[in-house]
Design a protein around this motif. Structure first.
Motif, PDB file in Angstrom:
ATOM      1  N   GLN A 286       0.663  -1.041   0.236  1.00 31.73           N
ATOM      2  CA  GLN A 286       0.070   0.065  -0.025  1.00 31.73           C
ATOM      3  C   GLN A 286       0.972   1.454   0.019  1.00 31.73           C
ATOM      4  OE1 GLN A 286      -3.234   0.214   2.767  1.00 31.73           O
ATOM      5  NE2 GLN A 286      -3.156  -1.938   3.432  1.00 31.73           N
ATOM      6  N   HIS A 287       1.912   1.240   0.861  1.00 30.70           N
ATOM      7  CA  HIS A 287       2.763   2.273   0.946  1.00 30.70           C
ATOM      8  C   HIS A 287       3.507   2.885  -0.556  1.00 30.70           C
ATOM      9  CE1 HIS A 287       5.709   5.371   2.385  1.00 30.70           C
ATOM     10  NE2 HIS A 287       6.720   4.633   1.958  1.00 30.70           N
TER      11      HIS A 287
ATOM     12  N   ARG B 100       1.250   4.463  -2.650  1.00 29.37           N
ATOM     13  CA  ARG B 100       0.873   5.680  -2.281  1.00 29.37           C
ATOM     14  C   ARG B 100       1.772   6.620  -2.857  1.00 29.37           C
ATOM     15  NH1 ARG B 100      -0.786  10.077  -2.076  1.00 29.37           N
ATOM     16  NH2 ARG B 100      -1.846  11.100  -0.265  1.00 29.37           N
TER      17      ARG B 100
ATOM     18  N   THR C  31      -4.032   7.762  -4.370  1.00 29.31           N
ATOM     19  CA  THR C  31      -4.571   8.391  -2.949  1.00 29.31           C
ATOM     20  C   THR C  31      -5.871   7.575  -2.250  1.00 29.31           C
ATOM     21  OG1 THR C  31      -6.015   9.838  -4.187  1.00 29.31           O
ATOM     22  CG2 THR C  31      -3.777  10.739  -3.811  1.00 29.31           C
ATOM     23  N   ASP C  32      -6.446   6.851  -3.118  1.00 27.15           N
ATOM     24  CA  ASP C  32      -7.604   6.201  -2.490  1.00 27.15           C
ATOM     25  C   ASP C  32      -7.235   5.112  -1.754  1.00 27.15           C
ATOM     26  OD1 ASP C  32      -9.857   3.966  -2.446  1.00 27.15           O
ATOM     27  OD2 ASP C  32     -10.989   5.574  -3.531  1.00 27.15           O
ATOM     28  N   PHE C  33      -7.413   5.187  -0.345  1.00 23.99           N
ATOM     29  CA  PHE C  33      -6.960   4.115   0.617  1.00 23.99           C
ATOM     30  C   PHE C  33      -7.542   2.529   0.352  1.00 23.99           C
ATOM     31  CE2 PHE C  33      -7.276   1.473   4.351  1.00 23.99           C
ATOM     32  CZ  PHE C  33      -6.077   1.298   4.786  1.00 23.99           C
ATOM     33  N   LYS C  34      -8.776   2.707  -0.145  1.00 23.44           N
ATOM     34  CA  LYS C  34      -9.471   1.223  -0.242  1.00 23.44           C
ATOM     35  C   LYS C  34      -8.662   0.712  -1.401  1.00 23.44           C
ATOM     36  CE  LYS C  34     -13.700   2.497   2.262  1.00 23.44           C
ATOM     37  NZ  LYS C  34     -15.065   2.667   2.124  1.00 23.44           N
TER      38      LYS C  34
ATOM     39  N   ARG D 124      -5.795   1.197  -2.759  1.00 24.40           N
ATOM     40  CA  ARG D 124      -4.298   0.991  -2.687  1.00 24.40           C
ATOM     41  C   ARG D 124      -4.556  -0.297  -1.914  1.00 24.40           C
ATOM     42  NH1 ARG D 124      -3.772   5.976  -0.579  1.00 24.40           N
ATOM     43  NH2 ARG D 124      -3.142   4.984   1.551  1.00 24.40           N
ATOM     44  N   LYS D 125      -5.272  -0.591  -0.877  1.00 23.67           N
ATOM     45  CA  LYS D 125      -5.292  -1.688  -0.062  1.00 23.67           C
ATOM     46  C   LYS D 125      -5.757  -3.057  -0.945  1.00 23.67           C
ATOM     47  CE  LYS D 125      -7.946  -3.628   3.948  1.00 23.67           C
ATOM     48  NZ  LYS D 125      -8.964  -3.443   4.871  1.00 23.67           N
TER      49      LYS D 125
END
Length: 151
Positions: A83-84, A87, A94-97, A99-100
């Motif tokens: 994920q990092h 990013r 930028t979308d966390f979900k 990326r996850k």
């Protein structure tokens, strides 16, 4: 008449089954084999990513493709993309979900990996999906891919 209607419905159902088998055939022709991910090049990675979750990650096609090329990333590197990493430069997702989930797909490719909940490693297309080929074409632009999607 009712008999004609029933006959028409049977033909329609048969045609529907034919379309589904054709879509499966085309997907199998165009999607790289997951078990061979370590040999994938950027084009194959993008074909796979573009088909995940019915094209969920298509919006990242250009940035992923360029990032993979810039950083010399091939299939063998995918399980190490976190994920990092997604990013930061060059990806900057930028979308966390997103990326996850994308990082989870990459990690799941490795031996013993488990894929995201409610998901599958092999790209799946909804029965009613008539789109999605635009993402596939974008993933392969400039690569000289021979595919039935280009007309």
């Amino acid at each position: 008449s009712e008999h004609e209607l029933n006959a028409f419905q049977m033909h329609l159902k048969s045609f529907d089954q034919y379309l589904m088998s054709t879509k499966t055939f085309l997907r199998d022709l165009t999607q790289p084999k997951v078990e061979q991910y370590q040999q994938w090049n950027v084009k194959q990675i993008m074909q796979w990513v573009s088909g995940l979750e019915n094209g969920r990650f298509c919006k990242y096609t250009k940035i992923l493709k360029q990032g993979f090329k810039n950083d010399n990333i091939d299939g063998s590197c995918l399980p190490d993309i976190t994920q990092h990493v997604l990013r930061c430069e060059p990806f900057c997702i930028t979308d966390f979900k997103d990326r996850k989930e994308l990082a989870a797909y990459f990690k799941a490719l490795s031996p013993g990996g488990s894929f995201p909940s409610q998901s599958q490693l092999i790209p799946q297309y909804r029965h009613d999906d008539v789109g999605g080929h635009e993402c596939f074409a974008e993933a392969n632009s400039g690569e000289g891919v021979e595919t039935a999607f280009h007309g």
